[in-house]
Design a protein around this motif. Structure first.
Motif, PDB file in Angstrom:
ATOM      1  N   HIS A  77     -17.168 -13.822  80.339  1.00 49.10           N
ATOM      2  CA  HIS A  77     -17.642 -15.041  80.977  1.00 49.10           C
ATOM      3  C   HIS A  77     -18.130 -14.732  82.395  1.00 49.10           C
ATOM      4  CE1 HIS A  77     -16.597 -17.681  77.775  1.00 49.10           C
ATOM      5  NE2 HIS A  77     -15.292 -17.431  77.824  1.00 49.10           N
ATOM      6  N   PRO A  78     -18.857 -15.650  83.023  1.00 49.00           N
ATOM      7  CA  PRO A  78     -19.333 -15.395  84.392  1.00 49.00           C
ATOM      8  C   PRO A  78     -18.182 -15.009  85.316  1.00 49.00           C
ATOM      9  CG  PRO A  78     -20.380 -17.361  83.493  1.00 49.00           C
ATOM     10  CD  PRO A  78     -19.326 -16.957  82.502  1.00 49.00           C
ATOM     11  N   ASP A  85     -22.945 -14.617  95.011  1.00 49.55           N
ATOM     12  CA  ASP A  85     -21.501 -14.437  94.952  1.00 49.55           C
ATOM     13  C   ASP A  85     -20.858 -15.741  94.475  1.00 49.55           C
ATOM     14  OD1 ASP A  85     -22.012 -11.990  96.023  1.00 49.55           O
ATOM     15  OD2 ASP A  85     -21.017 -12.345  97.934  1.00 49.55           O
ATOM     16  N   PRO A  86     -19.672 -15.677  93.893  1.00 48.30           N
ATOM     17  CA  PRO A  86     -18.978 -16.922  93.530  1.00 48.30           C
ATOM     18  C   PRO A  86     -18.507 -17.665  94.770  1.00 48.30           C
ATOM     19  CG  PRO A  86     -17.568 -15.030  93.133  1.00 48.30           C
ATOM     20  CD  PRO A  86     -18.909 -14.479  93.499  1.00 48.30           C
ATOM     21  N   THR A  87     -18.339 -18.966  94.638  1.00 52.44           N
ATOM     22  CA  THR A  87     -17.764 -19.760  95.715  1.00 52.44           C
ATOM     23  C   THR A  87     -16.272 -19.436  95.818  1.00 52.44           C
ATOM     24  OG1 THR A  87     -17.148 -21.596  94.267  1.00 52.44           O
ATOM     25  CG2 THR A  87     -19.392 -21.612  95.190  1.00 52.44           C
ATOM     26  N   SER A  88     -15.622 -19.954  96.858  1.00 55.04           N
ATOM     27  CA  SER A  88     -14.186 -19.703  97.021  1.00 55.04           C
ATOM     28  C   SER A  88     -13.390 -20.286  95.850  1.00 55.04           C
ATOM     29  CB  SER A  88     -13.688 -20.281  98.348  1.00 55.04           C
ATOM     30  OG  SER A  88     -13.965 -21.669  98.427  1.00 55.04           O
ATOM     31  N   ASP A  89     -13.767 -21.472  95.387  1.00 55.10           N
ATOM     32  CA  ASP A  89     -13.072 -22.062  94.236  1.00 55.10           C
ATOM     33  C   ASP A  89     -13.303 -21.239  92.975  1.00 55.10           C
ATOM     34  OD1 ASP A  89     -12.025 -24.102  95.726  1.00 55.10           O
ATOM     35  OD2 ASP A  89     -13.551 -25.579  95.163  1.00 55.10           O
ATOM     36  N   VAL A 132      -8.092 -15.806  85.641  1.00 53.84           N
ATOM     37  CA  VAL A 132      -8.389 -15.608  84.216  1.00 53.84           C
ATOM     38  C   VAL A 132      -9.575 -14.684  83.968  1.00 53.84           C
ATOM     39  CG1 VAL A 132      -7.390 -17.808  83.515  1.00 53.84           C
ATOM     40  CG2 VAL A 132      -9.803 -17.717  84.155  1.00 53.84           C
ATOM     41  N   GLU A 133     -10.207 -14.155  85.025  1.00 52.83           N
ATOM     42  CA  GLU A 133     -11.329 -13.218  84.937  1.00 52.83           C
ATOM     43  C   GLU A 133     -12.540 -13.836  84.248  1.00 52.83           C
ATOM     44  OE1 GLU A 133     -13.071  -9.570  85.976  1.00 52.83           O
ATOM     45  OE2 GLU A 133     -11.258 -10.596  86.619  1.00 52.83           O
ATOM     46  N   GLY A 134     -12.859 -15.071  84.633  1.00 55.75           N
ATOM     47  CA  GLY A 134     -14.080 -15.656  84.108  1.00 55.75           C
ATOM     48  C   GLY A 134     -14.145 -17.147  84.336  1.00 55.75           C
ATOM     49  N   LEU A 135     -15.377 -17.655  84.414  1.00 55.46           N
ATOM     50  CA  LEU A 135     -15.626 -19.080  84.575  1.00 55.46           C
ATOM     51  C   LEU A 135     -16.119 -19.670  83.261  1.00 55.46           C
ATOM     52  CD1 LEU A 135     -17.657 -18.870  87.921  1.00 55.46           C
ATOM     53  CD2 LEU A 135     -15.224 -19.428  87.686  1.00 55.46           C
ATOM     54  N   ASP A 136     -15.856 -20.937  83.066  1.00 52.87           N
ATOM     55  CA  ASP A 136     -16.427 -21.652  81.935  1.00 52.87           C
ATOM     56  C   ASP A 136     -17.949 -21.655  82.112  1.00 52.87           C
ATOM     57  OD1 ASP A 136     -17.406 -23.505  80.133  1.00 52.87           O
ATOM     58  OD2 ASP A 136     -15.820 -24.966  80.501  1.00 52.87           O
ATOM     59  N   PRO A 137     -18.719 -21.082  81.176  1.00 56.91           N
ATOM     60  CA  PRO A 137     -20.174 -21.026  81.347  1.00 56.91           C
ATOM     61  C   PRO A 137     -20.816 -22.382  81.581  1.00 56.91           C
ATOM     62  CG  PRO A 137     -19.490 -19.617  79.542  1.00 56.91           C
ATOM     63  CD  PRO A 137     -18.275 -20.415  79.949  1.00 56.91           C
ATOM     64  N   ALA A 155     -19.731 -24.627  83.430  1.00 59.08           N
ATOM     65  CA  ALA A 155     -19.438 -25.088  84.787  1.00 59.08           C
ATOM     66  C   ALA A 155     -20.344 -24.462  85.839  1.00 59.08           C
ATOM     67  CB  ALA A 155     -17.978 -24.788  85.130  1.00 59.08           C
ATOM     68  N   VAL A 156     -21.228 -23.555  85.431  1.00 56.11           N
ATOM     69  CA  VAL A 156     -22.140 -22.907  86.378  1.00 56.11           C
ATOM     70  C   VAL A 156     -23.580 -23.131  85.932  1.00 56.11           C
ATOM     71  CG1 VAL A 156     -20.473 -21.159  87.104  1.00 56.11           C
ATOM     72  CG2 VAL A 156     -21.990 -20.694  85.181  1.00 56.11           C
TER      73      VAL A 156
END
Length: 275
Positions: free
Chosen positions: A159-160, A202-206, A214-219, A221-222
């Protein structure tokens, strides 16, 4: 040179001369990448495809094949422990360093009598970077480099996320790191899926907090990625691992590659590589 994404979603093609991509690993392309003037270095046919296919088959059934440890990466296999799986645990960290040089030699043996593509990358970094390049050592102990990654058909996904060595260790050797790259050499790529997605930010602080957990973002959500690359077997792609990136599921076969992270402290300091 052309690279197109497969499947649905964003589709991007790039060719030699495209301002967002370089097609050779050189001093200038490395400097452009570190400055983030380009999205990636994409070298076609960096590794012989016949040799790549042979090693990919070995990796899929290798006795040391395990899985990454976090929730969103546990679907992806890896041959030999990468540093991220030390998980700040002293025992795991000691085991990682104990196995580093033997694991490097075992990966090299998989490609013998040919030069392994990660060794080829290491040589080019030493020759191209103004201050050369060295194997990363943490608290004086050598790191492993050359991890083999195995994405299973349909189930494996990255995931991202982003990767930063300072989120894995507080060893003094990482002080001063200003950029982190990742070099991926693709050994086997499915016809459908297995695309590399790049966000150019780069990712935001959140987002960073979620990635650490969890080593990834919900796709969902981006926003859609800026670039999508469907590499071919034998290709080398180098990009900033500190920026968001992802890998889509492989639909009709395994996706196998070998990889190295590369830390930069500026042109007056050697690059440092590890897995």
């Amino acid at each position: 040179m052309t690279s197109t994404a497969s499947g649905t979603g964003t589709r991007v093609a790039h060719a030699a001369g495209d301002g967002d991509f370089a097609c050779e690993l050189t001093t200038e392309s490395l400097l452009q990448l570190v400055r983030r003037d380009i999205a990636a270095i994409h070298v076609r046919n960096f590794c012989d495809r016949r040799i790549a296919a042979e090693v990919a088959r070995k990796a899929v059934r290798h006795e040391a094949l395990g899985n990454y440890h976090k929730k969103y990466t546990s679907t992806v296999g890896r041959v030999f422990m990468p540093h991220i799986d030390t998980a700040w645990d002293p025992e795991r960290t000691a085991r990682y360093h104990d196995a580093a040089l033997p694991s490097i030699r075992e990966v090299r043996a998989l490609f013998a009598p040919h030069l392994s593509p990660v060794d080829h990358v290491r040589l080019l970094l030493q020759e191209c970077w103004p201050a050369g390049a060295n194997l990363l050592r943490l608290r004086g102990r050598p790191c492993f480099v050359g991890a083999l990654r195995v994405f299973q058909p349909t189930t494996s996904v990255f995931h991202p996320h982003n990767d930063r060595i300072e989120q894995e260790t507080d060893a003094p050797e990482i002080a001063g790191v200003t950029e982190q790259l990742v070099a991926n050499v693709y050994l086997q790529v499915p016809d459908e899926g297995g695309d590399l997605q790049l966000w150019r930010r780069d990712p935001t602080s959140d987002e960073s907090r979620i990635i650490l957990e969890v080593e990834g973002l919900d796709p969902s959500a981006v926003e859609p990625p800026r670039h999508v690359i469907h590499p071919q077997a034998g290709d080398l792609v180098v990009f900033s691992s500190r920026m968001l990136h992802a890998v889509t599921p492989a639909r009709d076969g395994h996706r196998v590659g070998t990889a190295a992270f590369i830390a930069c402290k500026g042109t007056d300091e050697p690059l440092l590589y590890w897995s």
